[in-house]
Design a protein around this motif. Structure first.
Motif: not given
Length: 547
Positions: A375-377, A402-404, A410-411, A416-417
């Motif tokens: 997920p985007a978390d 290896r999680v892109p 996308q979260d 950004a940090y």
């Protein structure tokens, strides 16, 4: 507020007191009259205009002006062309609101003109107006309307009460003993005698917007002394309107500015995951209840694999909660909770084959096969990574790396940090060149500054979220003494942030624990301390984890 017939009668009574070439607002007079029998209206109208005439006579000495001047919020519609021409010093401070100076006289309040300002001097008048406003007596009480949002209501007899919203941080200090959070507050100023605000500290900000909108609109319509029906965002001394009026449908809606909307998303996500200190309820977590909740969530996975995120959150909460009574994680039940959290977290991001997990004396729980659909978390990924490091799960760490990063990016609830920090950890654990690691760590530091962060509370960033990066800096520099100093500071910050909270995350400093585990395995002299479970840090409780 009046019938058509009553409004016509009020205009008829007011007409002898007004000039043909001037427009005169009767709103406040109407508010007063609607609560009185109509046979009293002539006296009320005469007294109202007599007070206005007395207040507008002017001629006060400089000392009298300085003694009675106050900073004042005015509704923009109250400024007639004649007033505007005589008050060039006045300025808009937010949509619908104008800042001006007013003299609090014995019988009425007079808005000061340019001539008054020139007699005293703008700077001198401003200092006196601020000092006098800060001394306006108010009453303060906490109001909970619906849900969990807490509103602070400030009211009083003075017509300058709402004007104290100009200096809301000072008002909050006087009323609550503490400053507003860095994110500021939502505030309404419906009448001259009333304001209400909600400090932006957690996910309850979403409920507070609706509560304040209803509260403010109701008070504005009731009057008297109507000021504004809008909801404002007070942030670093500025007021920004969030209320949008639709002239076609004659309705209003709330539209937070992009900066606040991003902040709200971040706070809601943090709050739902139990990461924010918020208001301490004083109730310790019930480990037995959390165990049953987590077991039930795992049991639902076969039929509802999309509930894996909830199961992971529950297991992580349970692992932290055990530390309240077993701070060293010496007991098997505590270890089971940590192992289950690792299993579910890694399954959430990298998938898993069918396997068992255990929660104390409950029967073995079956985790079904789950495909890798991360997920985007971003913060859930960090929690899982920290767990894998603490539980010395090298294979899980490799899979997490290896999680892109594109997926986690996308979260939109994180700054950004956070993403730069994930990039740093993935680069380091993938054994890429140290120059690359340092470059990404520098990016983490640069994007965690006060002027850059927009989606998290400043104290949460400084005291909790950034501390693992600060420790990692000392770790890769292999400076044992500075690492020890940084670790002591991180744990002190953890204690300061959570205070006496009984929340599960208050029990263990997960990020610093992960960095301390890396340091311990690298030969650093790391001693057990509060918030660092001894038997996780020294690996003595670590067992094989299936899956």
């Amino acid at each position: 507020m009046l019938t058509a017939a009553q409004a016509a009668r009020l205009r008829e009574l007011a007409a002898p007191h007004t000039e043909d070439d001037h427009s005169t607002s009767l709103t406040n007079l109407a508010h007063m009259c609607r609560h009185e029998p109509e046979d009293r209206w002539p006296d009320l109208v005469d007294a109202h205009f007599a007070g206005l005439r007395a207040a507008s006579s002017g001629g006060e000495s400089t000392a009298e002006l300085l003694r009675g001047v106050h900073a004042r919020l005015l509704p923009v519609e109250s400024l007639t062309p004649e007033l505007t021409g005589a008050m060039r010093y006045a300025r808009p401070v937010a949509e619908g609101l104008v800042f001006a100076y007013a003299l609090d006289g014995p019988t009425a309040v007079r808005i000061l003109t340019d001539a008054d300002v020139e007699r005293v001097g703008l700077e001198k008048l401003g200092e006196a107006a601020y000092a006098n406003l800060s001394r306006v007596p108010v009453q303060h009480e906490e109001v909970s309307i619906e849900g969990r949002a807490l509103l602070h209501s400030v009211y009083g007899d003075s017509p300058f009460v709402a004007s104290r919203a100009l200096f809301l941080d000072e008002l909050a200090r006087q009323g609550t003993g503490g400053p507003l959070p860095d994110a500021g507050a939502l505030v309404v100023v419906p009448t001259r005698h009333l304001l209400a605000y909600h400090p932006i500290i957690d996910g309850s900000v979403v409920d507070a917007i609706n509560d304040l909108a209803a509260y403010g609109l109701g008070a504005y319509e009731d009057g008297p002394g109507a000021l504004s029906p809008r909801v404002y965002w007070w942030h670093r001394g500025d007021l920004t309107s969030m209320t949008v009026f639709d002239d076609t449908t004659h309705t209003l809606s709330i539209e937070p500015p992009p900066e606040l909307l991003g902040l709200m998303k971040g706070l809601v996500r943090l709050d739902r995951a139990g990461r924010l200190a918020g208001r301490n309820t004083g109730k310790a977590p019930d480990v037995g209840e959390l165990t049953r909740k987590t077991a039930a969530a795992i049991g639902r996975l076969a039929q509802a694999p999309d509930s894996l995120g909830d199961a992971f959150t529950s297991a992580l909460e349970l692992a932290h909660a055990h530390a309240a009574t077993d701070p060293n994680v010496a007991l098997l039940d505590s270890w089971d909770a940590w192992a289950a959290a690792v299993q579910l977290g890694s399954a959430l991001f990298t998938g898993t084959q069918p396997h068992e997990c255990h929660l104390g004396e409950t029967p073995a729980l079956q985790v079904p096969a789950i495909p890798a659909e991360p997920p985007a978390d971003a913060r859930a990924w960090l929690d899982t990574f920290y767990l894998a490091v603490v539980c010395r799960q090298r294979d899980r760490i490799d899979r997490l790396c290896r999680v892109p990063l594109e997926v986690l990016s996308q979260d939109d609830s994180v700054d950004a940090y956070v993403l730069h920090w994930i990039d740093t950890l993935q680069t380091y654990c993938s054994k890429r060149p140290m120059d690359d690691v340092v470059e990404k760590l520098i990016a983490t530091m640069e994007t965690s500054g006060r002027d850059v962060v927009a989606r998290a509370q400043r104290d949460f960033v400084d005291l909790i979220d950034y501390q693992p990066a600060a420790l990692f800096h000392r770790l890769i520099a292999r400076d044992h003494d500075q690492f020890t100093e940084a670790l002591n500071e991180a744990l002190a910050h953890h204690g300061r942030y959570w205070g006496d909270s009984t929340a599960p995350r208050a029990q263990v400093a997960l990020g610093p624990l992960a960095m301390a585990s890396l340091a311990y395995d690298s030969g650093f002299p790391v001693a057990p301390q509060p918030y660092l479970p001894k038997y996780l840090l020294n690996r003595e409780r670590i067992e094989t984890i299936p899956g």
